[in-house]
Design an enzyme around this catalytic site. Structure first.
Site, PDB file in Angstrom:
ATOM      1  CG  ASN A   1       0.216 -60.265-101.831  1.00  0.00           C
ATOM      2  OD1 ASN A   1       0.555 -60.236-100.647  1.00  0.00           O
ATOM      3  ND2 ASN A   1      -0.842 -60.934-102.248  1.00  0.00           N
TER       4      ASN A   1
ATOM      5  CD  GLU B   1      -2.689 -61.984 -99.146  1.00  0.00           C
ATOM      6  OE1 GLU B   1      -3.204 -62.572 -98.176  1.00  0.00           O
ATOM      7  OE2 GLU B   1      -1.856 -62.514 -99.892  1.00  0.00           O
TER       8      GLU B   1
ATOM      9  CG  ASP C   1      -1.903 -61.566-105.908  1.00  0.00           C
ATOM     10  OD1 ASP C   1      -1.952 -62.243-106.959  1.00  0.00           O
ATOM     11  OD2 ASP C   1      -1.820 -62.072-104.775  1.00  0.00           O
TER      12      ASP C   1
ATOM     13  CG  ASN D   1      -4.206 -64.921-106.289  1.00  0.00           C
ATOM     14  OD1 ASN D   1      -3.160 -65.528-106.044  1.00  0.00           O
ATOM     15  ND2 ASN D   1      -4.835 -64.204-105.376  1.00  0.00           N
TER      16      ASN D   1
ATOM     17  CG  ASP E   1       1.968 -60.353-107.854  1.00  0.00           C
ATOM     18  OD1 ASP E   1       1.218 -59.893-106.984  1.00  0.00           O
ATOM     19  OD2 ASP E   1       2.546 -61.460-107.744  1.00  0.00           O
TER      20      ASP E   1
ATOM     21  CG  ASP F   1       3.677 -65.334-100.274  1.00  0.00           C
ATOM     22  OD1 ASP F   1       3.453 -64.126-100.044  1.00  0.00           O
ATOM     23  OD2 ASP F   1       2.791 -66.206-100.244  1.00  0.00           O
ATOM     24  CG  HIS F   2       3.026 -62.084-103.834  1.00  0.00           C
ATOM     25  ND1 HIS F   2       2.315 -62.266-104.989  1.00  0.00           N
ATOM     26  CD2 HIS F   2       2.366 -62.792-102.868  1.00  0.00           C
ATOM     27  CE1 HIS F   2       1.264 -63.041-104.755  1.00  0.00           C
ATOM     28  NE2 HIS F   2       1.274 -63.374-103.474  1.00  0.00           N
TER      29      HIS F   2
END
Length: 265
Positions: free
Chosen positions: A13, A40, A151, A153, A223, A252-253
């Site tokens: 991501n 994303e 991802d 989530n 993930d 952030d991933h």
DNA sequence: ATGGTTGCAGCGCAA
């Protein structure tokens, strides 16, 4: 004589491909994954930096969207039979792309975040998971090697959360979300990272930008790579590439890698 | 700390 050849998959991501392009290019040059699943990308197909990536000898398949979401597949090998969106799921958000690479079906998914338990976005997330379940059931009926990365989530169990008490029944960790993820495993898909690292806690893939989460290792494992049984037979390695999460202007991933014994040398 | 930070777009929304 081909027994030692591998195909290296990565899922990441990237949280805006345009913001992260220099980092992505350096990472591709250094790690040279064969196939990359991105989520994303946050851009339309016409704004995607296709030329820069093709220069590194990657083929590109896109399902972009303005501002939000957007998924992609990069591949050293030709990409065939591209499918955009989860078949049978009416969706105006770009969250799923599937293709065939070297004869094997592959897919990149960005499961909705869900915002908060009980919200409209939460129920959209659960609906998305139901449709994904139905589609994967169809794919698994072919009894062929198949790899899905992305991802999700969802932190599948408390082992995947730095502080399970703080996250108890919150978004990413609620029982319905976890049951949704577990239903994919019960179909027969294998969680590659967990399969190779049973009982290991530090397999986090996401650290919130807020609250100095990275510095404190306040992470969650959201993930994942899911493998059909035929693909799991080829599984050789899976790990989190945490190094890049520590760089300036990081996503952030962190990326997750999955190495399969070559299935079509 | 119902806060905090980031990206996109150009203000609040999504994560």
């Amino acid at each position: 004589m081909y027994a030692f050849l591998m195909v290296t998959f990565a899922t990441w991501n990237i949280n805006s491909i345009r913001m992260r392009l220099p980092l992505l290019l350096a990472w591709l040059k250094e790690k040279v994954p064969d196939v990359v699943f991105l989520q994303e990308i946050k851009t339309t197909d016409d704004q995607f930096p296709r030329d820069e990536i093709e220069t590194l000898n990657y083929n590109v398949a896109l399902f972009g969207q303005k501002t939000y979401n957007g998924v992609a597949i990069l591949s050293k090998y030709p990409i065939e039979d591209v499918v955009q969106g989860v078949p049978g799921f009416k969706d105006d958000q770009a969250r799923y792309i599937e293709a065939v690479i070297k004869g094997m079906r592959v897919a990149s998914v960005y499961v909705p975040n869900g915002m908060a338990v009980g919200s409209d976005k939460y129920f959209y997330k659960l609906d998305f998971l139901k449709s994904l379940y139905a589609h994967l059931q169809t794919l698994l009926a072919y009894d062929e090697a198949f790899i899905l990365g992305g991802d999700f989530n969802i932190a599948p169990t408390d082992l995947d959360v730095y502080d399970p008490k703080e996250w108890h029944e919150t978004i990413l960790c609620s029982t319905p979300e976890r049951e949704g993820f577990r239903s994919l495993l019960y179909l027969g898909l294998i969680d590659a990272l967990r399969e190779l690292h049973p009982g290991k806690k530090e397999l986090y893939t996401w650290w919130d930008y807020r609250g100095a989460a990275w510095q404190n290792d306040f992470g969650l494992r959201i993930d994942h790579f899911l493998l059909s049984p035929q693909a799991a037979d080829l599984l050789k390695n899976a790990y989190v590439d945490k190094e890049i999460r520590d760089t300036d202007k990081a996503s952030d991933h962190a990326p997750v890698f999955c190495e399969l014994q070559d299935y079509a040398p």
